[in-house]
Design a protein around this motif. Structure first.
Motif, mmCIF file in Angstrom:
data_model
loop_
_atom_site.group_PDB
_atom_site.id
_atom_site.type_symbol
_atom_site.label_atom_id
_atom_site.label_comp_id
_atom_site.label_asym_id
_atom_site.label_seq_id
_atom_site.Cartn_x
_atom_site.Cartn_y
_atom_site.Cartn_z
ATOM 1 N N GLY A 135 38.122 35.013 12.769
ATOM 2 C CA GLY A 135 39.556 34.789 13.248
ATOM 3 C C GLY A 135 40.076 34.310 14.545
ATOM 4 O O GLY A 135 38.921 34.522 15.406
ATOM 5 N N GLY A 136 41.005 34.041 15.016
ATOM 6 C CA GLY A 136 41.529 33.539 16.100
ATOM 7 C C GLY A 136 41.364 32.139 16.389
ATOM 8 O O GLY A 136 41.112 31.251 15.370
ATOM 9 N N PRO A 137 41.949 31.653 17.322
ATOM 10 C CA PRO A 137 42.159 29.874 17.437
ATOM 11 C C PRO A 137 40.700 29.477 17.585
ATOM 12 O O PRO A 137 40.557 28.108 17.186
ATOM 13 N N ASP A 138 39.717 30.117 18.273
ATOM 14 C CA ASP A 138 38.457 29.469 18.394
ATOM 15 C C ASP A 138 37.722 29.163 17.097
ATOM 16 O O ASP A 138 37.128 28.089 16.697
ATOM 17 N N ASP A 139 37.883 30.320 16.045
ATOM 18 C CA ASP A 139 37.487 29.947 14.726
ATOM 19 C C ASP A 139 38.204 28.998 13.943
ATOM 20 O O ASP A 139 37.604 28.104 13.241
ATOM 21 N N ARG A 140 39.374 28.935 14.079
ATOM 22 C CA ARG A 140 40.312 27.891 13.411
ATOM 23 C C ARG A 140 39.900 26.476 13.972
ATOM 24 O O ARG A 140 39.590 25.464 13.060
ATOM 25 N N GLU A 141 39.401 26.422 15.004
ATOM 26 C CA GLU A 141 38.964 25.019 15.626
ATOM 27 C C GLU A 141 37.691 24.704 15.110
ATOM 28 O O GLU A 141 37.383 23.621 14.767
ATOM 29 N N ALA A 142 36.923 25.774 15.018
ATOM 30 C CA ALA A 142 35.364 25.662 14.537
ATOM 31 C C ALA A 142 35.689 25.324 12.941
ATOM 32 O O ALA A 142 34.647 24.369 12.464
ATOM 33 N N LEU A 143 36.581 25.810 12.399
ATOM 34 C CA LEU A 143 36.577 25.264 10.902
ATOM 35 C C LEU A 143 37.311 24.034 10.803
ATOM 36 O O LEU A 143 36.777 23.347 9.951
ATOM 37 N N ALA A 144 37.935 23.702 11.437
ATOM 38 C CA ALA A 144 38.898 22.235 11.501
ATOM 39 C C ALA A 144 37.466 21.081 11.669
ATOM 40 O O ALA A 144 37.313 20.139 11.029
ATOM 41 N N TYR A 145 36.558 21.386 12.590
ATOM 42 C CA TYR A 145 35.356 20.644 13.072
ATOM 43 C C TYR A 145 34.538 20.646 11.828
ATOM 44 O O TYR A 145 33.970 19.684 11.190
ATOM 45 N N ASN B 177 49.206 45.933 15.380
ATOM 46 C CA ASN B 177 50.036 45.548 16.451
ATOM 47 C C ASN B 177 51.028 44.342 15.939
ATOM 48 O O ASN B 177 50.262 43.398 15.324
ATOM 49 N N THR B 178 52.120 44.494 16.037
ATOM 50 C CA THR B 178 53.219 43.384 15.164
ATOM 51 C C THR B 178 52.630 41.900 15.977
ATOM 52 O O THR B 178 52.647 41.212 15.056
ATOM 53 N N LEU B 179 52.515 41.771 17.000
ATOM 54 C CA LEU B 179 52.262 40.570 17.812
ATOM 55 C C LEU B 179 50.932 40.065 17.313
ATOM 56 O O LEU B 179 50.784 38.888 16.865
ATOM 57 N N LYS B 180 49.803 41.011 16.944
ATOM 58 C CA LYS B 180 48.397 40.672 16.857
ATOM 59 C C LYS B 180 48.576 40.355 15.321
ATOM 60 O O LYS B 180 47.810 39.505 14.602
ATOM 61 N N ALA B 181 49.281 41.085 14.410
ATOM 62 C CA ALA B 181 49.470 40.799 13.013
ATOM 63 C C ALA B 181 49.943 39.473 12.684
ATOM 64 O O ALA B 181 49.581 38.791 11.944
ATOM 65 N N SER B 182 50.898 39.122 13.754
ATOM 66 C CA SER B 182 51.311 37.689 13.430
ATOM 67 C C SER B 182 50.253 36.692 13.642
ATOM 68 O O SER B 182 50.133 35.763 13.109
ATOM 69 N N ALA B 183 49.480 36.825 14.638
ATOM 70 C CA ALA B 183 48.200 35.771 14.960
ATOM 71 C C ALA B 183 47.307 35.844 13.877
ATOM 72 O O ALA B 183 46.791 34.918 13.307
ATOM 73 N N ALA B 184 47.240 37.340 13.288
ATOM 74 C CA ALA B 184 46.165 37.304 11.925
ATOM 75 C C ALA B 184 46.905 36.577 10.801
ATOM 76 O O ALA B 184 45.982 35.973 10.021
ATOM 77 N N GLN B 185 48.411 36.502 10.589
ATOM 78 C CA GLN B 185 48.913 35.785 9.680
ATOM 79 C C GLN B 185 48.520 34.199 9.763
ATOM 80 O O GLN B 185 48.373 33.778 8.669
ATOM 81 N N VAL B 186 48.355 33.855 11.011
ATOM 82 C CA VAL B 186 48.011 32.323 11.096
ATOM 83 C C VAL B 186 46.815 32.144 10.734
ATOM 84 O O VAL B 186 46.590 31.108 9.854
ATOM 85 N N ASP B 187 45.895 33.063 10.760
ATOM 86 C CA ASP B 187 44.629 32.834 10.202
ATOM 87 C C ASP B 187 44.622 32.721 8.719
ATOM 88 O O ASP B 187 43.839 32.003 8.287
ATOM 89 N N ASP B 188 45.399 33.813 8.216
ATOM 90 C CA ASP B 188 45.407 33.853 6.768
ATOM 91 C C ASP B 188 46.236 32.460 6.103
ATOM 92 O O ASP B 188 45.498 31.887 5.336
ATOM 93 N N ASP B 189 47.188 31.950 6.804
ATOM 94 C CA ASP B 189 47.753 30.704 6.533
ATOM 95 C C ASP B 189 46.737 29.617 6.547
ATOM 96 O O ASP B 189 46.719 28.559 5.747
ATOM 97 N N TYR B 190 46.111 29.559 7.603
ATOM 98 C CA TYR B 190 45.087 28.365 7.852
ATOM 99 C C TYR B 190 44.074 28.431 6.904
ATOM 100 O O TYR B 190 43.510 27.294 6.069
ATOM 101 N N ILE B 191 43.472 29.533 6.587
ATOM 102 C CA ILE B 191 42.460 29.575 5.428
ATOM 103 C C ILE B 191 43.012 29.142 4.026
ATOM 104 O O ILE B 191 42.223 28.513 3.259
ATOM 105 N N ASN B 192 44.172 29.800 3.704
ATOM 106 C CA ASN B 192 44.563 29.315 2.442
ATOM 107 C C ASN B 192 44.912 27.847 2.421
ATOM 108 O O ASN B 192 44.653 27.139 1.309
ATOM 109 N N GLU B 193 45.585 27.191 3.401
ATOM 110 C CA GLU B 193 45.749 25.714 3.607
ATOM 111 C C GLU B 193 44.054 24.995 3.087
ATOM 112 O O GLU B 193 43.948 24.061 2.443
#
Length: 819
Positions: free
Chosen positions: A655-665, A694-710
């Motif tokens: 999870g997190g932006p680094d993992d999303r970048e790695a997944l994109a590559y 944490n609400t803010l961290k939960a929002s970031a985790a939601q980004v990971d979920d959305d990215y994986i679903n896409e």
């Protein structure tokens, strides 16, 4: 010293000196009393060692070195170049400095030592100008664009005219050398010091940018053209009625270019063995410098013209670099101090401190002239640059850079003074204009241009935001040929196609050793000109390997090889600036450890490790650290050594932006014909307190979920892509799952996980040997189950505000990647 005492109408005494034919401003003769000591009383050839020429010279150089280091220390926070510090040192040793203390000036800079000091200063100048000629390649003028040539002309003609008009305003009366004095002023304002400009660009880390190359090209024209004018002016003034001086100078210059230049090239080729040069070569070159300087001086021109011409006709290559490395520091830091102290002794601003009405009016004129002279070149260049639709900050920056002065400007005004075209006031005013012009360049550039660059860098680039079929721009950094195979194999599996091409910038990183300034060499011709022995051989192999890679992919891959020469302590700044200038998305760097045949990593290089850590902390694009192990046994599964067999690739997603970048590559790599991709997402068990509390961290985790679903939606029909979810309660369970289930892979792509906290990796950070790889990357690299696998660790650079806010603003990215 004692006060002047008039002896008659044509002379007066001043301490130990007698001045004859003193008429308040014309030429005069100074006589002084010397001491002749018998040999039986010799102590270092005299009773007092401070009475002979050589001890005077040693004392003056020592004082200049102390002053130079002092000004360098106090002006370092103001980012002042070496030229400014050296010029201030000369001024401090002159009438406005040490001369204010007669007891000290009499011991350090007495009039009787001037001849020795000027002789050594001229000798140092001859060597300096020769080395400056070595750095110039006038053949590049042929390829200068019309835009750059127009900017260069704007930096020559308007300042020349302004300089001439200012001389009209300054001059009290006209004389027979009035035109020559105006031309000297104009030439000194129009010149750009090419060596000093290169150092400024290197220090600002913009040498390799489009702005830097444009400034260098225009600076070369602005350096050579005033030299041509200076030759003409000096020859015309010197010849008087001896008109044969002019054709003799022209004949000699033509002979040097068309006769001596090919002869020297032939001689060097046939006397050097395997590119090795002996001391005899250096003796020959230095003798040639002296002979050419003597000839041009004898035929009515200046000795510096011959030295510069000999430097220009020297062939580019290893010999020139070795000459600069061998003599550059000694000439610039020792011998040139004699020239600066000689110049400083001629600079006297005491006439500004007269407070009667007439003097104050004249003083205001002098200040106005200094200010206008120091800004004329910047203003004219900036206006023309702006007319070419350059942004205002770029036009201002280019105008400032082209205004960089140096030793050549001082040479010109010293030549004018020696030819009696300038008096002391005119010389002083122009010297301070040159000083002000150079001193303002770097601070203003840093305040304006560099601040804009920092704002620009906030527009971070990443593969996550890029469209799936867009061009991928990669900066591949190579330390040696041992890094070649891994990086080229990674580029091959990055699936370059005509619809989704690769644009690769290959940077051969070379440590700056023995050179005057950092540099960047762009190998447009495929020949690594400007490097020495081992560096040159390695660069040739690197260029050849990447050109072969480019030719095998036709229009799908473009490669631009270049070499960055810089101190390893700051080379990451050059890499970041190059990445910014080329708008690259991913910077690839090799891991600081290299594997043995069995895959065990060895030969730790902490210097390379520091470079990688600095890049991770400062880059405005994604960084990929490649731990190259040859893709395990996959590279040997086919008989053709030029191809890579079917690969098993695992992408570990926490999870997190680094993992999303790695997944994109990883998604791009999955398009490679022989690639099987398994995306393994570790998720926390329901009974584990995770980052969603944490609400803010939960929002970031939601980004990971959305990215994986896409990602799953987009790849649901791909047979070579598999998605797996694995529950985990801790870092130990995550490692156990990777060791037992996800271990038979040729390559792993993971995110570094910088700034991302998850119970799935809890406890792993405490045991990491290499934090730059992140907890998962370090675990895979140091484990036994993946000992033969290549690992790519990716960090996505995000704005500082995003890092501090838990990445809550990332949701807007999804549409770009999966549109």
């Amino acid at each position: 010293m004692a006060s002047p005492q008039l002896e008659d109408g044509n002379s007066f005494s001043y301490g130990n000196y007698t001045i004859y034919n003193f008429k308040g401003g014309g030429s005069f003769t100074v006589c002084y009393t010397d001491i002749d000591v018998s040999q039986d009383k010799v102590f270092w050839k005299n009773i007092n060692p401070l009475v002979t020429s050589l001890p005077y010279f040693i004392t003056q150089i020592t004082v200049m070195m102390i002053l130079n280091h002092f000004f360098t220390l106090i002006l370092k926070p103001l980012h002042q170049p070496r030229f400014v510090c050296q010029m201030l040192s000369g001024i401090a040793a002159g009438p406005n400095g040490l001369a204010l203390f007669p007891a000290i000036s009499e011991l350090v800079t007495p009039f009787k030592s001037n001849m020795m000091m000027e002789t050594m200063g001229n000798f140092g100048l001859v060597l300096y100008v020769f080395l400056a000629g070595l750095e110039m390649d006038i053949s590049t003028i042929k390829g200068i664009q019309k835009k750059v040539m127009s900017i260069a002309i704007a930096g020559i003609l308007p300042p020349m005219l302004i300089g001439f008009l200012l001389y009209l305003l300054f001059k009290d009366h006209q004389d027979e050398k009035f035109i020559s004095g105006g031309l000297i002023w104009g030439i000194s304002l129009s010149v750009t010091s090419f060596p000093d400009l290169a150092r400024v660009l290197s220090d600002l880390k913009i040498l390799h940018t489009d702005m830097g190359r444009m400034a260098l090209s225009a600076g070369l024209v602005n350096d050579l053209f005033p030299w041509t004018l200076l030759v003409i002016v000096v020859t015309v003034v010197n010849m008087g009625e001896r008109y044969y001086f002019a054709p003799l100078t022209l004949i000699f210059l033509i002979f040097c270019w068309y006769g001596l230049r090919p002869a020297i090239s032939w001689l060097i080729r046939h006397t050097s063995k395997d590119g090795q040069f002996t001391d005899l070569h250096f003796y020959f070159i230095l003798s040639g410098v002296m002979v050419c300087a003597l000839i041009t001086d004898a035929i009515g021109s200046q000795s510096l013209i011959g030295a510069l011409m000999f430097g220009l006709i020297m062939p580019n290559g290893e010999l020139g670099l070795k000459l600069r490395d061998k003599f550059g520091y000694f000439v610039s830091e020792i011998m040139m101090l004699a020239f600066f102290i000689t110049t400083g002794l001629r600079i006297d601003m005491s006439f500004l401190f007269k407070f009667n009405l007439g003097a104050m009016k004249k003083n205001l004129e002098v200040i106005f002239i200094i200010v206008l002279a120091s800004t004329a070149k910047c203003i004219s260049t900036s206006i023309v640059s702006f007319c070419y639709r350059m942004p205002a900050h770029d036009a201002m920056a280019l105008g400032l850079l082209i205004s960089t002065k140096g030793v050549l400007s001082l040479i010109i005004i010293n030549a004018g003074r020696n030819l009696q075209c300038l008096d002391n006031k005119e010389f002083t005013a122009m010297a301070y204009a040159i000083l002000l012009m150079t001193a303002m360049v770097k601070p203003i550039i840093i305040l304006i241009y560099k601040s804009f660059m920092r704002i620009k860098q906030h527009k971070n680039r990443s593969m996550e935001r890029s469209k799936p079929d867009s061009e991928l721009r990669i900066l591949a950094c190579v330390h040696s040929i041992r890094n070649l195979s891994g990086i080229i194999n990674l580029l091959k599996i990055s699936n370059p196609t005509k619809k989704s091409p690769l644009s690769v910038f290959v940077a051969h990183l070379v440590e700056l050793v023995g050179r005057a300034s950092a540099m960047l060499i762009i190998h447009d011709t495929g020949k690594p000109v400007g490097l020495l022995g081992r560096e040159r051989a390695e660069s040739e192999q690197i260029i050849s390997a990447f050109k072969d890679f480019e030719s095998s992919y036709e229009e799908a891959v473009s490669v631009q090889p270049l070499t960055a020469v810089s101190p390893y302590s700051s080379i990451h700044e050059d890499i970041c600036a190059l990445a910014e200038d080329k708008q690259v998305t991913l910077v690839l760097v090799p891991f600081h450890k290299l594997p043995k045949a069995d895959g065990v990593l060895q030969e730790e290089n902490n210097t390379f490790r520091n470079i990688n850590q600095n890049l991770l902390a400062s880059a405005s694009c994604s960084i990929g650290i490649l731990v190259d192990r040859g893709f395990g046994p996959a590279t040997r599964r086919e008989s053709d050594p030029g191809t890579i067999a079917e690969l098993q690739l695992a992408m570990i997603f926490i999870g997190g932006p680094d993992d999303r970048e790695a997944l994109a590559y990883a998604l791009r790599v999955a398009g490679y014909p022989r690639m099987n991709l398994v995306v393994v997402r570790f998720v926390a068990s329901k009974d584990v307190t995770d980052i969603r509390t944490n609400t803010l961290k939960a929002s970031a985790a939601q980004v990971d979920d959305d990215y994986i679903n896409e990602f799953r939606f987009r790849t649901m029909g791909s047979e070579n892509i598999t998605y797996v979810e694995k529950a985990s309660d801790s870092g130990d369970e995550t490692v156990t799952a990777m060791r037992t289930i996800f271990h038979e892979f040729d390559m792993y792509i993971v995110g570094r996980g910088e700034g991302f906290v998850s119970p799935l990796t809890s406890g792993l950070s405490e045991w990491t040997d290499c934090p730059e790889l992140g907890p998962i990357g370090d675990t895979i690299v140091s484990s036994g189950f993946a000992q033969q696998a290549t690992v790519l660790v990716i960090q996505q650079s995000v704005p500082a505000a995003a890092k501090s806010s838990g990445h809550g603003h990332m949701t807007w990215r999804l549409g770009n990647q999966f549109s």
